[in-house]
Scaffold this motif. Structure first.
Motif, PDB file in Angstrom:
ATOM      1  N   LEU A  81       1.480   0.698  -3.636  1.00 27.44           N
ATOM      2  CA  LEU A  81       0.973   0.920  -2.159  1.00 27.44           C
ATOM      3  C   LEU A  81       0.275   2.325  -2.069  1.00 27.44           C
ATOM      4  O   LEU A  81      -0.129   2.673  -1.114  1.00 27.44           O
ATOM      5  CB  LEU A  81       2.585   1.279  -1.628  1.00 27.44           C
ATOM      6  CG  LEU A  81       3.378   0.049  -1.160  1.00 27.44           C
ATOM      7  CD1 LEU A  81       4.710   0.660  -0.647  1.00 27.44           C
ATOM      8  CD2 LEU A  81       2.747  -0.928  -0.454  1.00 27.44           C
ATOM      9  N   TYR A 102       1.355   2.764   4.711  1.00 24.41           N
ATOM     10  CA  TYR A 102       0.577   2.122   4.000  1.00 24.41           C
ATOM     11  C   TYR A 102       0.649   0.866   4.078  1.00 24.41           C
ATOM     12  O   TYR A 102      -0.574   0.045   3.929  1.00 24.41           O
ATOM     13  CB  TYR A 102       0.799   2.741   2.383  1.00 24.41           C
ATOM     14  CG  TYR A 102       0.490   3.940   2.433  1.00 24.41           C
ATOM     15  CD1 TYR A 102       0.522   4.916   3.145  1.00 24.41           C
ATOM     16  CD2 TYR A 102       0.425   4.602   0.738  1.00 24.41           C
ATOM     17  CE1 TYR A 102       0.269   6.376   2.986  1.00 24.41           C
ATOM     18  CE2 TYR A 102       0.535   5.888   0.477  1.00 24.41           C
ATOM     19  CZ  TYR A 102       0.236   6.882   1.523  1.00 24.41           C
ATOM     20  OH  TYR A 102       0.078   8.122   1.245  1.00 24.41           O
ATOM     21  N   GLY A 103       1.475   0.077   4.250  1.00 23.17           N
ATOM     22  CA  GLY A 103       1.657  -1.421   4.555  1.00 23.17           C
ATOM     23  C   GLY A 103       0.968  -1.955   5.589  1.00 23.17           C
ATOM     24  O   GLY A 103       0.346  -2.843   5.445  1.00 23.17           O
ATOM     25  N   TYR A 122      -1.887  -0.869   6.555  1.00 23.57           N
ATOM     26  CA  TYR A 122      -3.345  -0.773   6.146  1.00 23.57           C
ATOM     27  C   TYR A 122      -3.620  -1.750   4.845  1.00 23.57           C
ATOM     28  O   TYR A 122      -4.524  -2.580   5.036  1.00 23.57           O
ATOM     29  CB  TYR A 122      -3.976   0.608   5.828  1.00 23.57           C
ATOM     30  CG  TYR A 122      -3.740   1.445   7.166  1.00 23.57           C
ATOM     31  CD1 TYR A 122      -4.693   1.146   8.079  1.00 23.57           C
ATOM     32  CD2 TYR A 122      -2.808   2.524   7.220  1.00 23.57           C
ATOM     33  CE1 TYR A 122      -4.530   1.953   9.110  1.00 23.57           C
ATOM     34  CE2 TYR A 122      -2.864   2.976   8.438  1.00 23.57           C
ATOM     35  CZ  TYR A 122      -3.761   2.937   9.472  1.00 23.57           C
ATOM     36  OH  TYR A 122      -3.594   3.347  10.627  1.00 23.57           O
ATOM     37  N   ILE A 123      -2.739  -1.753   4.115  1.00 27.08           N
ATOM     38  CA  ILE A 123      -2.741  -3.054   3.051  1.00 27.08           C
ATOM     39  C   ILE A 123      -2.935  -4.397   3.524  1.00 27.08           C
ATOM     40  O   ILE A 123      -3.639  -5.185   3.040  1.00 27.08           O
ATOM     41  CB  ILE A 123      -1.571  -2.620   1.918  1.00 27.08           C
ATOM     42  CG1 ILE A 123      -2.042  -1.405   1.317  1.00 27.08           C
ATOM     43  CG2 ILE A 123      -1.608  -3.865   1.095  1.00 27.08           C
ATOM     44  CD1 ILE A 123      -0.574  -1.056   0.441  1.00 27.08           C
ATOM     45  N   ASN A 153      -3.286  -5.155   6.695  1.00 24.17           N
ATOM     46  CA  ASN A 153      -4.365  -5.191   7.971  1.00 24.17           C
ATOM     47  C   ASN A 153      -3.380  -5.924   9.251  1.00 24.17           C
ATOM     48  O   ASN A 153      -3.819  -6.912   9.689  1.00 24.17           O
ATOM     49  CB  ASN A 153      -5.404  -6.177   7.622  1.00 24.17           C
ATOM     50  CG  ASN A 153      -6.448  -6.114   8.616  1.00 24.17           C
ATOM     51  OD1 ASN A 153      -6.537  -4.808   9.403  1.00 24.17           O
ATOM     52  ND2 ASN A 153      -7.109  -7.065   8.548  1.00 24.17           N
TER      53      ASN A 153
END
Length: 156
Positions: free
Chosen positions: A58, A82-83, A85-86, A88
């Motif tokens: 992450l 963060y999730g 964006y990771i 999307n």
């Protein structure tokens, strides 16, 4: 809110969802993908059960983990942000906590945090739940459905 109601809301909204899970071990992703048509809105999940995976996968700063512990409002919020964006996605939900059987990081069994990120907004909810590991996970998932539904409705 039921899982079916949440699924309908996501399908109707055209928004996407992902989950970042720790102590729930992928239970949220498993539940959501049991609903027909979930592929229309659910993009995926990352299970970061071990602390080092929260840092490695992450990108959460080790200093934050050291300062607050993984069972914390701060890390619950980081996981959701963060999730998003990771994976999307429009919405990300995170679960971190202690389902037992023993205290960890001086946090009692049942202390859990649910993070929900949508757009530029992140909310983190803290609960102290009672019961077995299974009971705590089940209660946490229900609370997650409720918080996602409320946030989704608020951004309509």
């Amino acid at each position: 809110m039921t899982l079916e109601e949440l699924s309908t809301l996501f399908k109707e909204s055209g928004r996407t969802l992902g989950s970042i899970e720790s102590f729930t071990g992928g239970s949220f992703a498993s539940a959501i993908t049991s609903i027909p048509g979930a592929s229309k809105f659910f993009k995926g999940a990352v299970v970061t059960y071990a602390t080092e995976e929260k840092v490695k996968l992450l990108g959460i700063a080790q200093e934050r983990v050291d300062q607050f512990g993984v069972v914390s409002q701060e890390i619950g919020g980081d996981m959701a942000m963060y999730g998003k964006y990771i994976l999307n996605v429009d919405y990300a939900i995170s679960f971190t906590g202690n389902a037992g059987p023993e205290a960890m990081e001086n946090k009692p069994v049942g202390e859990i945090y649910i993070g929900v990120t949508a757009y530029q907004t992140t909310q983190v909810f803290k609960y102290l739940l009672k019961g077995s590991r299974e009971d705590i996970v089940k209660q946490t998932l229900q609370l997650g459905y409720d918080h996602l539904g409320l946030m989704l409705k608020s951004f309509k």
